[in-house]
Design an enzyme around this catalytic site. Sequence first.
Site, mmCIF file in Angstrom:
data_model
loop_
_atom_site.group_PDB
_atom_site.id
_atom_site.type_symbol
_atom_site.label_atom_id
_atom_site.label_comp_id
_atom_site.label_asym_id
_atom_site.label_seq_id
_atom_site.Cartn_x
_atom_site.Cartn_y
_atom_site.Cartn_z
ATOM 1 C CG HIS A 11 -4.054 22.913 -52.561
ATOM 2 N ND1 HIS A 11 -2.953 23.667 -52.883
ATOM 3 C CD2 HIS A 11 -4.122 21.936 -53.502
ATOM 4 C CE1 HIS A 11 -2.370 23.175 -53.968
ATOM 5 N NE2 HIS A 11 -3.064 22.129 -54.373
ATOM 6 C CG ASP A 30 -1.034 22.516 -58.021
ATOM 7 O OD1 ASP A 30 -1.968 22.431 -57.202
ATOM 8 O OD2 ASP A 30 -0.029 21.781 -57.998
ATOM 9 C CD GLU A 48 -2.018 19.367 -52.353
ATOM 10 O OE1 GLU A 48 -2.015 18.302 -52.981
ATOM 11 O OE2 GLU A 48 -1.261 20.333 -52.647
ATOM 12 C CD GLU A 49 1.438 22.504 -53.895
ATOM 13 O OE1 GLU A 49 2.180 21.502 -53.925
ATOM 14 O OE2 GLU A 49 0.815 22.912 -54.889
ATOM 15 C CG ASP A 54 -4.517 19.292 -56.690
ATOM 16 O OD1 ASP A 54 -3.966 20.136 -57.424
ATOM 17 O OD2 ASP A 54 -4.065 18.982 -55.570
ATOM 18 C CG HIS A 60 4.665 21.838 -58.643
ATOM 19 N ND1 HIS A 60 5.082 21.167 -57.516
ATOM 20 C CD2 HIS A 60 3.327 22.034 -58.477
ATOM 21 C CE1 HIS A 60 4.049 20.956 -56.720
ATOM 22 N NE2 HIS A 60 2.972 21.472 -57.286
#
Length: 343
Positions: free
Chosen positions: A70, A188, A222-223, A242, A322
């Site tokens: 993504h 990510d 995606e997030e 991922d 994150h």
Amino acid sequence: MNTIDWNYIKDFTQELMDIPTPGGYTQMGILRCIQEFERFGVKYITTKKGAVIGEIEGRSSEGATLISAHIDTLGAMVKSIKSNGRPVLTNIGGFSWNCVEGENLVIHTQDGRRYTGSLLPSKASRHTYGEEVTNLLRSQENMEVRIDEFTSTKEETTALGIAVGDFVTFHTRTIFTENGFIKSRYIDDKVCVAQLFAYIKYLRDNNLKPERKVYFYISNYEEIGHGISYIPPEVEDFIALDVGLVAEDAAGDERRVNIVAKDSRTPYDFNLRSKLVNICLEKGINYTLDVHNRYGSDASIAATQGFDVNFSCIGPSVDASHHYERTHRDGVVETIKLLIEVL
């Protein structure tokens, strides 16, 4: 095994990091991926939601595998503008406000202007507020943007063209260390996008074809939880690229490819997971197997949406996911080695 081009991965990762792509504002990142498909002569289609899907024919005409990564990242959006002229943000994707406190950012206005600024708590000066700075909860309502313009009222800020709904992106602070570490926001999933294209480059450089047709899905939501909206009917196996997780309650290792057994939505397909593990054992690919607590991938989202495919998730493990993330060259390369063998 032929050589995997690390310099390509490094350079393309850096280029992707420089392109702002918070969920809902990914058009420039998608365009760059289209250019890369064209560079390698890969035919592609775009979806109505703005994703792009490349396609490479295999040696066999039966069945197909789908690989996803993504391009969308975490980010924010202007929710309101306070009377002091400072915008309040709402987050895009799952992160805590203390993760971006003090970070430099860019506000992207509807008409294409960009304003720089920093994200600060509403009480930031230790000299002024003393212990209140320490004790203030880092919540949405207590965070504000200090715009790099002379503005002290809501009217002055709106006169700049800044408005509710404007996207906000944070600086990535991307660093590649000499001993192989990658430190950045949004590893990510931009490193995984670079891995996907590094696999395509590997095929092209060595004049190889995968065993069967492979689709390459660059998703863009995606997030937010709705990245996959279409899977070609001949696809049997779906492998999401991922990140794995490095933490006290996780098995990830930055030097190894991570294979996900279960996330917060579902266990992954056991047969496909076993196939991946057995390939690692047979080919000497360094791997970890892990269960993720607060996590979802394009593959598990697709499964819960009802797509009839086998589904799995692999990728390099990331420390402080994150947040200000870190991974290592070895885990990135091991992931591509697994792709080469399984496809």
